[in-house]
Design a protein around this motif. Structure first.
Motif, PDB file in Angstrom:
ATOM      1  N   VAL A 156       0.851  -1.187   0.000  1.00 12.38           N
ATOM      2  CA  VAL A 156       0.000   0.000   0.000  1.00 12.38           C
ATOM      3  C   VAL A 156       0.887   1.237   0.000  1.00 12.38           C
ATOM      4  O   VAL A 156       1.804   1.355   0.821  1.00 12.38           O
ATOM      5  CB  VAL A 156      -0.924   0.039   1.234  1.00 12.38           C
ATOM      6  N   VAL A 157       0.631   2.155  -0.917  1.00 11.98           N
ATOM      7  CA  VAL A 157       1.311   3.451  -0.937  1.00 11.98           C
ATOM      8  C   VAL A 157       0.252   4.514  -0.643  1.00 11.98           C
ATOM      9  O   VAL A 157      -0.791   4.553  -1.304  1.00 11.98           O
ATOM     10  CB  VAL A 157       1.990   3.729  -2.283  1.00 11.98           C
ATOM     11  N   THR A 158       0.509   5.353   0.347  1.00 15.43           N
ATOM     12  CA  THR A 158      -0.490   6.318   0.792  1.00 15.43           C
ATOM     13  C   THR A 158      -0.261   7.699   0.180  1.00 15.43           C
ATOM     14  O   THR A 158       0.797   7.986  -0.384  1.00 15.43           O
ATOM     15  CB  THR A 158      -0.455   6.470   2.316  1.00 15.43           C
ATOM     16  N   HIS A 159      -1.263   8.534   0.334  1.00 16.50           N
ATOM     17  CA  HIS A 159      -1.077   9.961   0.123  1.00 16.50           C
ATOM     18  C   HIS A 159      -0.419  10.528   1.379  1.00 16.50           C
ATOM     19  O   HIS A 159      -0.175   9.801   2.353  1.00 16.50           O
ATOM     20  CB  HIS A 159      -2.431  10.637  -0.129  1.00 16.50           C
ATOM     21  N   ARG A 160      -0.145  11.814   1.382  1.00 14.68           N
ATOM     22  CA  ARG A 160       0.514  12.445   2.528  1.00 14.68           C
ATOM     23  C   ARG A 160      -0.371  12.376   3.768  1.00 14.68           C
ATOM     24  O   ARG A 160      -1.585  12.617   3.699  1.00 14.68           O
ATOM     25  CB  ARG A 160       0.857  13.898   2.218  1.00 14.68           C
ATOM     26  N   ALA A 161       0.244  12.020   4.884  1.00 15.52           N
ATOM     27  CA  ALA A 161      -0.486  11.897   6.140  1.00 15.52           C
ATOM     28  C   ALA A 161       0.477  12.113   7.303  1.00 15.52           C
ATOM     29  O   ALA A 161       1.687  11.923   7.156  1.00 15.52           O
ATOM     30  CB  ALA A 161      -1.128  10.517   6.245  1.00 15.52           C
ATOM     31  N   PRO A 162      -0.047  12.505   8.484  1.00 16.02           N
ATOM     32  CA  PRO A 162       0.827  12.656   9.649  1.00 16.02           C
ATOM     33  C   PRO A 162       1.414  11.315  10.071  1.00 16.02           C
ATOM     34  O   PRO A 162       0.761  10.269   9.967  1.00 16.02           O
ATOM     35  CB  PRO A 162      -0.115  13.210  10.730  1.00 16.02           C
ATOM     36  N   ASP A 163       2.625  11.337  10.567  1.00 19.15           N
ATOM     37  CA  ASP A 163       3.292  10.119  11.000  1.00 19.15           C
ATOM     38  C   ASP A 163       2.518   9.436  12.122  1.00 19.15           C
ATOM     39  O   ASP A 163       2.468   8.202  12.197  1.00 19.15           O
ATOM     40  CB  ASP A 163       4.721  10.435  11.454  1.00 19.15           C
ATOM     41  N   ALA A 164       1.898  10.230  12.991  1.00 18.78           N
ATOM     42  CA  ALA A 164       1.114   9.664  14.090  1.00 18.78           C
ATOM     43  C   ALA A 164      -0.063   8.862  13.553  1.00 18.78           C
ATOM     44  O   ALA A 164      -0.411   7.801  14.088  1.00 18.78           O
ATOM     45  CB  ALA A 164       0.621  10.778  15.013  1.00 18.78           C
ATOM     46  N   ALA A 165      -0.701   9.357  12.476  1.00 19.74           N
ATOM     47  CA  ALA A 165      -1.821   8.640  11.884  1.00 19.74           C
ATOM     48  C   ALA A 165      -1.360   7.330  11.262  1.00 19.74           C
ATOM     49  O   ALA A 165      -2.052   6.310  11.348  1.00 19.74           O
ATOM     50  CB  ALA A 165      -2.515   9.517  10.837  1.00 19.74           C
ATOM     51  N   LEU A 166      -0.194   7.355  10.640  1.00 16.08           N
ATOM     52  CA  LEU A 166       0.347   6.132  10.053  1.00 16.08           C
ATOM     53  C   LEU A 166       0.654   5.105  11.142  1.00 16.08           C
ATOM     54  O   LEU A 166       0.378   3.913  10.995  1.00 16.08           O
ATOM     55  CB  LEU A 166       1.595   6.459   9.229  1.00 16.08           C
ATOM     56  N   SER A 167       1.222   5.576  12.266  1.00 11.44           N
ATOM     57  CA  SER A 167       1.519   4.668  13.378  1.00 11.44           C
ATOM     58  C   SER A 167       0.243   4.017  13.902  1.00 11.44           C
ATOM     59  O   SER A 167       0.220   2.816  14.208  1.00 11.44           O
ATOM     60  CB  SER A 167       2.233   5.432  14.500  1.00 11.44           C
ATOM     61  N   GLY A 168      -0.833   4.806  14.017  1.00 10.02           N
ATOM     62  CA  GLY A 168      -2.111   4.260  14.455  1.00 10.02           C
ATOM     63  C   GLY A 168      -2.654   3.242  13.470  1.00 10.02           C
ATOM     64  O   GLY A 168      -3.234   2.221  13.861  1.00 10.02           O
ATOM     65  N   THR A 169      -2.428   3.508  12.185  1.00 10.37           N
ATOM     66  CA  THR A 169      -2.870   2.578  11.145  1.00 10.37           C
ATOM     67  C   THR A 169      -2.155   1.246  11.259  1.00 10.37           C
ATOM     68  O   THR A 169      -2.772   0.172  11.216  1.00 10.37           O
ATOM     69  CB  THR A 169      -2.619   3.180   9.752  1.00 10.37           C
ATOM     70  N   VAL A 170      -0.852   1.282  11.424  1.00 12.98           N
ATOM     71  CA  VAL A 170      -0.053   0.058  11.513  1.00 12.98           C
ATOM     72  C   VAL A 170      -0.450  -0.753  12.745  1.00 12.98           C
ATOM     73  O   VAL A 170      -0.580  -1.985  12.699  1.00 12.98           O
ATOM     74  CB  VAL A 170       1.451   0.396  11.532  1.00 12.98           C
ATOM     75  N   GLU A 171      -0.675  -0.038  13.854  1.00 12.87           N
ATOM     76  CA  GLU A 171      -1.089  -0.728  15.077  1.00 12.87           C
ATOM     77  C   GLU A 171      -2.421  -1.452  14.869  1.00 12.87           C
ATOM     78  O   GLU A 171      -2.605  -2.597  15.307  1.00 12.87           O
ATOM     79  CB  GLU A 171      -1.202   0.273  16.224  1.00 12.87           C
ATOM     80  N   ALA A 172      -3.355  -0.787  14.197  1.00 15.11           N
ATOM     81  CA  ALA A 172      -4.665  -1.396  13.939  1.00 15.11           C
ATOM     82  C   ALA A 172      -4.556  -2.559  12.954  1.00 15.11           C
ATOM     83  O   ALA A 172      -5.250  -3.579  13.091  1.00 15.11           O
ATOM     84  CB  ALA A 172      -5.629  -0.339  13.408  1.00 15.11           C
ATOM     85  N   LEU A 173      -3.689  -2.427  11.948  1.00 14.40           N
ATOM     86  CA  LEU A 173      -3.504  -3.507  10.978  1.00 14.40           C
ATOM     87  C   LEU A 173      -2.988  -4.769  11.647  1.00 14.40           C
ATOM     88  O   LEU A 173      -3.394  -5.893  11.294  1.00 14.40           O
ATOM     89  CB  LEU A 173      -2.532  -3.064   9.881  1.00 14.40           C
ATOM     90  N   ARG A 174      -2.098  -4.610  12.605  1.00 14.17           N
ATOM     91  CA  ARG A 174      -1.521  -5.775  13.285  1.00 14.17           C
ATOM     92  C   ARG A 174      -2.572  -6.549  14.085  1.00 14.17           C
ATOM     93  O   ARG A 174      -2.346  -7.707  14.452  1.00 14.17           O
ATOM     94  CB  ARG A 174      -0.375  -5.325  14.190  1.00 14.17           C
ATOM     95  N   LYS A 175      -3.682  -5.921  14.366  1.00 12.01           N
ATOM     96  CA  LYS A 175      -4.740  -6.586  15.135  1.00 12.01           C
ATOM     97  C   LYS A 175      -5.702  -7.378  14.255  1.00 12.01           C
ATOM     98  O   LYS A 175      -6.532  -8.137  14.762  1.00 12.01           O
ATOM     99  CB  LYS A 175      -5.511  -5.540  15.943  1.00 12.01           C
ATOM    100  N   LEU A 176      -5.596  -7.193  12.943  1.00 19.26           N
ATOM    101  CA  LEU A 176      -6.470  -7.932  12.044  1.00 19.26           C
ATOM    102  C   LEU A 176      -6.025  -9.387  11.937  1.00 19.26           C
ATOM    103  O   LEU A 176      -4.832  -9.668  11.758  1.00 19.26           O
ATOM    104  CB  LEU A 176      -6.455  -7.300  10.647  1.00 19.26           C
ATOM    105  N   ASP A 177      -6.968 -10.299  11.998  1.00 23.01           N
ATOM    106  CA  ASP A 177      -6.634 -11.720  11.870  1.00 23.01           C
ATOM    107  C   ASP A 177      -6.094 -12.044  10.491  1.00 23.01           C
ATOM    108  O   ASP A 177      -5.309 -12.992  10.322  1.00 23.01           O
ATOM    109  CB  ASP A 177      -7.896 -12.564  12.136  1.00 23.01           C
ATOM    110  N   THR A 178      -6.510 -11.267   9.498  1.00 21.58           N
ATOM    111  CA  THR A 178      -6.090 -11.548   8.119  1.00 21.58           C
ATOM    112  C   THR A 178      -4.704 -10.987   7.791  1.00 21.58           C
ATOM    113  O   THR A 178      -4.154 -11.292   6.731  1.00 21.58           O
ATOM    114  CB  THR A 178      -7.110 -10.961   7.131  1.00 21.58           C
ATOM    115  N   VAL A 179      -4.160 -10.174   8.662  1.00 22.29           N
ATOM    116  CA  VAL A 179      -2.810  -9.629   8.460  1.00 22.29           C
ATOM    117  C   VAL A 179      -1.817 -10.480   9.239  1.00 22.29           C
ATOM    118  O   VAL A 179      -1.822 -10.491  10.468  1.00 22.29           O
ATOM    119  CB  VAL A 179      -2.725  -8.153   8.893  1.00 22.29           C
TER     120      VAL A 179
END
Length: 433
Positions: free
Chosen positions: A398-421
């Protein structure tokens, strides 16, 4: 008129850089005299191992008592190339107290205690010059301090460590993994036996702190610089960058916020487009890209380390300081009038390249996209590919548009909680667009 009494120079350290400084002072003595307006005399050389043979240096000049040397009172300029925090800090402040100006190549000390050193120099009416502390022979500190003093610098994007650039260049051009490229760098002398300072970004972070402080007229310490090394960069990251028309570099990035009320300083691996001037910097070379209001875009390029290149920068400073001494003046000191705060990494806004190992089944992409949307991170492109070895897993990039680093960190944390990831394989910022 030419002054006949020589200006006396004390040299602290006589390793790769120090010995080259001494050699140039001797072989170019006449030229240096003509350029400065007075002879320059090497008055003493402080070393740790006095028994070591040092070609071209009078043994009578060698001493192990560096403190006594800087306290002599007849020394005009102290050249410090020993590195580290102590005893370098004590020696430099003592030199100021005893009437000497200082030329230093000590990036670690300047990044940690630059403000205190500048204050000591100002208190005693002496110079502190340190062109050699950042990017070796490349003229960079002085252009920022002097040539661009009337301009507003907004951004600095730089490759300021030759070892890491050599490693990433070899990974890019040969397909080698990190360990193989590091072994080659070590064999060729580009990497130290312990490469931690380089590969973990400490060296580049110290340089970023110095550059940010000068460029933005504020105090930036080493602790203010966000730092990530390149040890986690894989051949897969390099290949993915190529597919995007990019290459991977370890970058020092110093930025002024859009509203002008804060600055950021960071060091980390990043993908940059092949069209960017920094993308073509190969081997162990350094390059720094500066963006300013009036001057526009400026590029500084050249060898960033080594005895001769670093000695060249030291001698340039020595000439300037000696001229100031003869004229009874001092050069530019610390400029920190803006007093801008250094924002945390979470405030940085940029693009991201995220590689995920996911379950190879319907609906996974929708789940992943939902997480990005919930965190306020907009997706630019997605590439999904099933594993050739089967096993029910796929690679999702996944390549994103511009976003705050804090938002990206929150995204990664949430992705790690998915059973499919199954896992987050890599995260890399995309810069220089």
């Amino acid at each position: 008129m030419m002054r006949t009494r020589p200006l006396k120079v004390a040299l602290l350290g006589c390793g790769v850089v120090g010995s080259e400084v001494a050699r140039i002072m001797t072989t170019h003595a006449d030229d240096l005299t003509a350029r400065i307006g007075a002879p320059v005399e090497l008055a003493g050389v402080a070393v740790r191992r006095p028994s070591k043979a040092r070609e071209g240096i009078d043994p009578a000049l060698i001493t192990t008592d560096a403190m006594a040397l800087v306290k002599r009172g007849d020394i005009d300029v102290v050249v410090e190339v020993i590195g580290g925090i102590e005893p370098a800090r004590a020696l430099i402040t003592t030199a100021f107290e005893h009437g000497a100006s200082v030329v230093s190549a000590n990036k670690a000390l300047l990044a940690k205690d630059g403000a205190a050193l500048h204050a000591a120099a100002q208190e005693h009416g002496r110079d502190l010059y340190y062109e050699a502390a950042v990017a070796g022979a490349i003229p960079l500190v002085r252009p920022l301090r002097e040539s661009l003093a009337g301009d507003k610098v907004n951004r600095i994007l730089g490759i300021v460590n030759g070892t890491t650039n050599f490693i990433l260049d070899k990974m890019d051009t040969t397909g080698a993994g990190y360990s193989e490229a590091l072994d080659e760098a070590t064999a060729l002398g580009y990497a130290e036996a312990d490469p931690t300072a380089d590969v973990e970004g400490f060296d580049a972070a110290a340089k970023a702190a110095i550059l940010a402080g000068i460029a933005f007229h504020t105090r930036v310490r080493l602790d203010d610089v966000h730092r990530e090394g390149l040890t986690e960069v894989t051949a897969a990251d390099i290949a993915s960058a190529k597919r995007m028309g990019c290459t991977v570099k370890l970058l020092a990035i110093c930025e002024r916020a859009a509203d002008g009320k804060s600055v950021t300083a960071r060091v980390h691996p990043a993908m940059i487009p092949l069209s960017h001037p920094l993308a073509s910097v190969r081997e162990a070379y350094n390059a720094v890209f500066v963006e300013a209001d009036a001057a526009g875009q400026l590029m500084f390029y050249g060898p960033g380390a080594g005895g001769s290149p670093t000695a060249s920068a030291v001698l340039g400073d020595l000439v300037a300081v000696c001229r100031n001494t003869l004229g009874g003046a001092t050069g530019p000191g610390e400029s920190a009038y803006t007093r801008l705060p250094v924002s945390p990494m979470g405030d940085v806004i940029t693009r991201y390249h995220i590689s995920l190992d996911v379950a190879d089944k319907p609906g996974v992409l929708a789940q992943v996209a939902t997480v990005f949307a919930e965190q306020g991170v907009s997706i630019d492109t997605v590439r999904q590919q099933g594993r050739q070895d089967g096993g029910g897993e796929a690679s999702l990039v996944v390549v994103t548009h511009r976003a705050p680093d804090a938002a990206l960190s929150g995204t990664v944390e949430a992705l790690r909680k998915l059973d499919t990831v199954r896992g987050v394989a890599s995260i890399m910022r995309v810069e220089g667009e």
